[in-house]
Design a protein around this motif. Structure first.
Motif, mmCIF file in Angstrom:
data_model
loop_
_atom_site.group_PDB
_atom_site.id
_atom_site.type_symbol
_atom_site.label_atom_id
_atom_site.label_comp_id
_atom_site.label_asym_id
_atom_site.label_seq_id
_atom_site.Cartn_x
_atom_site.Cartn_y
_atom_site.Cartn_z
ATOM 1 N N VAL A 59 -13.586 -3.285 8.245
ATOM 2 C CA VAL A 59 -12.730 -4.250 8.921
ATOM 3 C C VAL A 59 -11.691 -4.832 7.969
ATOM 4 C CG1 VAL A 59 -12.695 -6.408 10.209
ATOM 5 C CG2 VAL A 59 -14.561 -4.793 10.559
ATOM 6 N N ASP A 60 -12.094 -5.108 6.707
ATOM 7 C CA ASP A 60 -11.161 -5.736 5.778
ATOM 8 C C ASP A 60 -10.010 -4.822 5.382
ATOM 9 O OD1 ASP A 60 -12.664 -3.952 4.334
ATOM 10 O OD2 ASP A 60 -13.018 -5.291 2.640
ATOM 11 N N LEU A 61 -10.102 -3.556 5.767
ATOM 12 C CA LEU A 61 -9.007 -2.626 5.491
ATOM 13 C C LEU A 61 -7.731 -3.044 6.225
ATOM 14 C CD1 LEU A 61 -8.711 0.012 3.841
ATOM 15 C CD2 LEU A 61 -9.106 1.272 5.952
ATOM 16 N N ILE A 62 -7.885 -3.705 7.356
ATOM 17 C CA ILE A 62 -6.734 -4.145 8.146
ATOM 18 C C ILE A 62 -5.885 -5.124 7.354
ATOM 19 C CG2 ILE A 62 -6.024 -5.339 10.239
ATOM 20 C CD1 ILE A 62 -8.615 -4.337 11.548
ATOM 21 N N GLY A 63 -6.533 -6.143 6.791
ATOM 22 C CA GLY A 63 -5.800 -7.148 6.034
ATOM 23 C C GLY A 63 -5.126 -6.574 4.805
ATOM 24 N N LYS A 64 -5.805 -5.678 4.092
ATOM 25 C CA LYS A 64 -5.218 -5.068 2.901
ATOM 26 C C LYS A 64 -3.974 -4.264 3.253
ATOM 27 C CE LYS A 64 -9.690 -4.669 0.545
ATOM 28 N NZ LYS A 64 -10.707 -3.739 -0.006
ATOM 29 N N ALA A 65 -4.053 -3.502 4.350
ATOM 30 C CA ALA A 65 -2.926 -2.669 4.751
ATOM 31 C C ALA A 65 -1.739 -3.516 5.195
ATOM 32 C CB ALA A 65 -3.352 -1.717 5.864
ATOM 33 N N VAL A 66 -1.999 -4.566 5.965
ATOM 34 C CA VAL A 66 -0.915 -5.434 6.431
ATOM 35 C C VAL A 66 -0.235 -6.123 5.252
ATOM 36 C CG1 VAL A 66 -0.381 -7.495 7.780
ATOM 37 C CG2 VAL A 66 -1.919 -5.768 8.708
ATOM 38 N N THR A 67 -1.017 -6.559 4.271
ATOM 39 C CA THR A 67 -0.438 -7.191 3.085
ATOM 40 C C THR A 67 0.468 -6.231 2.335
ATOM 41 O OG1 THR A 67 -2.376 -8.634 2.854
ATOM 42 C CG2 THR A 67 -0.984 -8.340 0.913
ATOM 43 N N MET A 68 0.034 -4.992 2.166
ATOM 44 C CA MET A 68 0.867 -3.990 1.507
ATOM 45 C C MET A 68 2.125 -3.701 2.309
ATOM 46 S SD MET A 68 -2.098 -1.347 0.209
ATOM 47 C CE MET A 68 -0.898 -0.179 -0.432
ATOM 48 N N CYS A 69 1.986 -3.679 3.618
ATOM 49 C CA CYS A 69 3.122 -3.395 4.484
ATOM 50 C C CYS A 69 4.139 -4.535 4.427
ATOM 51 C CB CYS A 69 2.637 -3.175 5.916
ATOM 52 S SG CYS A 69 3.628 -2.025 6.893
ATOM 53 N N ARG A 70 3.677 -5.752 4.323
ATOM 54 C CA ARG A 70 4.572 -6.903 4.250
ATOM 55 C C ARG A 70 5.360 -6.915 2.950
ATOM 56 N NH1 ARG A 70 1.631 -12.412 5.401
ATOM 57 N NH2 ARG A 70 3.790 -13.103 5.135
ATOM 58 N N LYS A 71 4.855 -6.263 1.930
ATOM 59 C CA LYS A 71 5.534 -6.237 0.624
ATOM 60 C C LYS A 71 6.623 -5.175 0.544
ATOM 61 C CE LYS A 71 1.659 -8.151 -1.987
ATOM 62 N NZ LYS A 71 0.671 -7.940 -3.082
ATOM 63 N N GLY A 72 6.871 -4.456 1.646
ATOM 64 C CA GLY A 72 7.999 -3.541 1.657
ATOM 65 C C GLY A 72 7.704 -2.096 1.999
ATOM 66 N N SER A 73 6.459 -1.724 2.122
ATOM 67 C CA SER A 73 6.112 -0.347 2.488
ATOM 68 C C SER A 73 5.952 -0.257 3.998
ATOM 69 C CB SER A 73 4.824 0.089 1.787
ATOM 70 O OG SER A 73 4.965 0.014 0.387
ATOM 71 N N ASP A 74 6.765 0.568 4.629
ATOM 72 C CA ASP A 74 6.752 0.630 6.089
ATOM 73 C C ASP A 74 5.575 1.410 6.649
ATOM 74 O OD1 ASP A 74 9.420 -0.578 7.173
ATOM 75 O OD2 ASP A 74 9.990 0.557 5.399
ATOM 76 N N VAL A 75 4.991 2.299 5.861
ATOM 77 C CA VAL A 75 3.847 3.094 6.322
ATOM 78 C C VAL A 75 2.765 3.058 5.246
ATOM 79 C CG1 VAL A 75 3.031 5.367 7.041
ATOM 80 C CG2 VAL A 75 5.339 4.620 7.668
ATOM 81 N N ILE A 76 1.566 2.683 5.651
ATOM 82 C CA ILE A 76 0.412 2.690 4.756
ATOM 83 C C ILE A 76 -0.540 3.779 5.233
ATOM 84 C CG2 ILE A 76 -1.478 1.361 3.764
ATOM 85 C CD1 ILE A 76 1.312 0.354 3.019
ATOM 86 N N VAL A 77 -0.900 4.678 4.325
ATOM 87 C CA VAL A 77 -1.775 5.806 4.651
ATOM 88 C C VAL A 77 -3.138 5.583 4.005
ATOM 89 C CG1 VAL A 77 -2.089 8.301 4.509
ATOM 90 C CG2 VAL A 77 0.211 7.340 4.756
#
Length: 281
Positions: free
Chosen positions: A120-138
């Motif tokens: 579940v915590d993968l969601i928050g990590k991915a959104v944080t990375m996406c907010r920092k400028g990466s449009d796609v997180i794999v």
């Protein structure tokens, strides 16, 4: 008593300030593992509620999971807020269901997850990375694959490079997309391409997020081979170009040998009758 109420109000305000104002959409497909997926929904809802002021959970049910989904999701609709339920009329692949969820998601960030396998915590990590400028997180997760799959992997990597399919090794189905990346996928109009190929072809930069999957089993040989064929046939013109090049090369060699046969007939004696006409044809 009044002081206690003030403390509660201040704590509530502080909690609201700490929560992100980003709108997050989480998409999950209900298929063969409907029960396991629905079981994870309350935990996902609680996780999102603690971290985001606005969120939604989009559940997309395939035709084969209609009866189980109706029975399991209806109680959730009454108790868990912010759930959207989509029922498909066909039993296509999971990629089709994920794309349907993506088209209906309205969040600033869209997370595609498999609750049965992804923490579940993968969601928050991915959104944080996406907010920092990466449009796609794999999402990237190491699994224990079969020996046959490991033997196929180097050959498949070579073919996938020809098809310009350059995803990182051990990429899972987990994705997090910004709103502009999600719009690019849904508006690309290339329905013949597989879903994850369309995400890659948006042109937006991506980053990887390594995690430990809740399922240690990897992909089987025949499943990987079937997916490889789909990727090559439906997503790239490289195989067609390769076959065309080989055909042209073979035709050129045959033409040159035909000229050679005619030259032998014209300038040399003792050629067996019918030899030249046979090779010329």
């Amino acid at each position: 008593m009044a002081e206690t109420d003030k403390n509660k109000v201040s704590e509530a305000k502080e909690e609201k300030i700490m929560r992100s104002e980003s709108f997050v959409s989480v998409i999950a497909v209900l298929g063969d593992d409907t029960a396991e997926t629905v079981e994870k929904v309350p935990a996902i809802e609680q996780y999102l509620k603690e971290r985001y002021s606005d969120f939604e959970i989009v559940l997309v049910a395939k035709k084969s999971a209609e009866s189980d989904a109706e029975k399991l999701v209806q109680p959730l609709l009454k108790t868990v807020p912010c759930i959207r339920y989509l029922q498909l009329t066909d039993d296509g692949p999971n990629d089709v269901a994920r794309e349907a969820g993506l088209e209906n998601a309205i969040g600033d960030f869209v997370v595609l997850t498999e609750p049965k396998y992804d923490p579940v915590d993968l969601i928050g990590k991915a959104v944080t990375m996406c907010r920092k400028g990466s449009d796609v997180i794999v999402g990237v997760s190491k699994l224990h694959h079969s020996l046959a799959y490991n033997m196929l992997r180097p050959f498949s990597q070579l073919l996938l490079r020809l098809a310009d399919y350059r995803l990182p090794r051990n990429a899972s189905h987990f994705r997090c997309l910004s709103r502009r990346a999600a719009n690019a996928v849904t508006q690309s109009g290339k329905a013949h391409q597989l879903f994850y190929m369309r995400i890659q072809k948006t042109g937006y930069g991506f980053r990887t997020l390594e995690y430990e999957s809740l399922c240690g089993e990897g992909r089987g040989f025949w499943h990987a081979l079937k997916k490889l064929v789909k990727l090559l046939v439906f997503n790239s013109q490289a195989p067609l170009h390769l076959i065309s090049g080989l055909s042209f090369g073979a035709s050129l060699v045959a033409f040159l040998f035909a000229l050679y046969a005619v030259g032998i007939k014209l300038f040399l004696y003792g050629v067996v009758d019918g030899w030249t006409s046979t090779f010329l044809a």
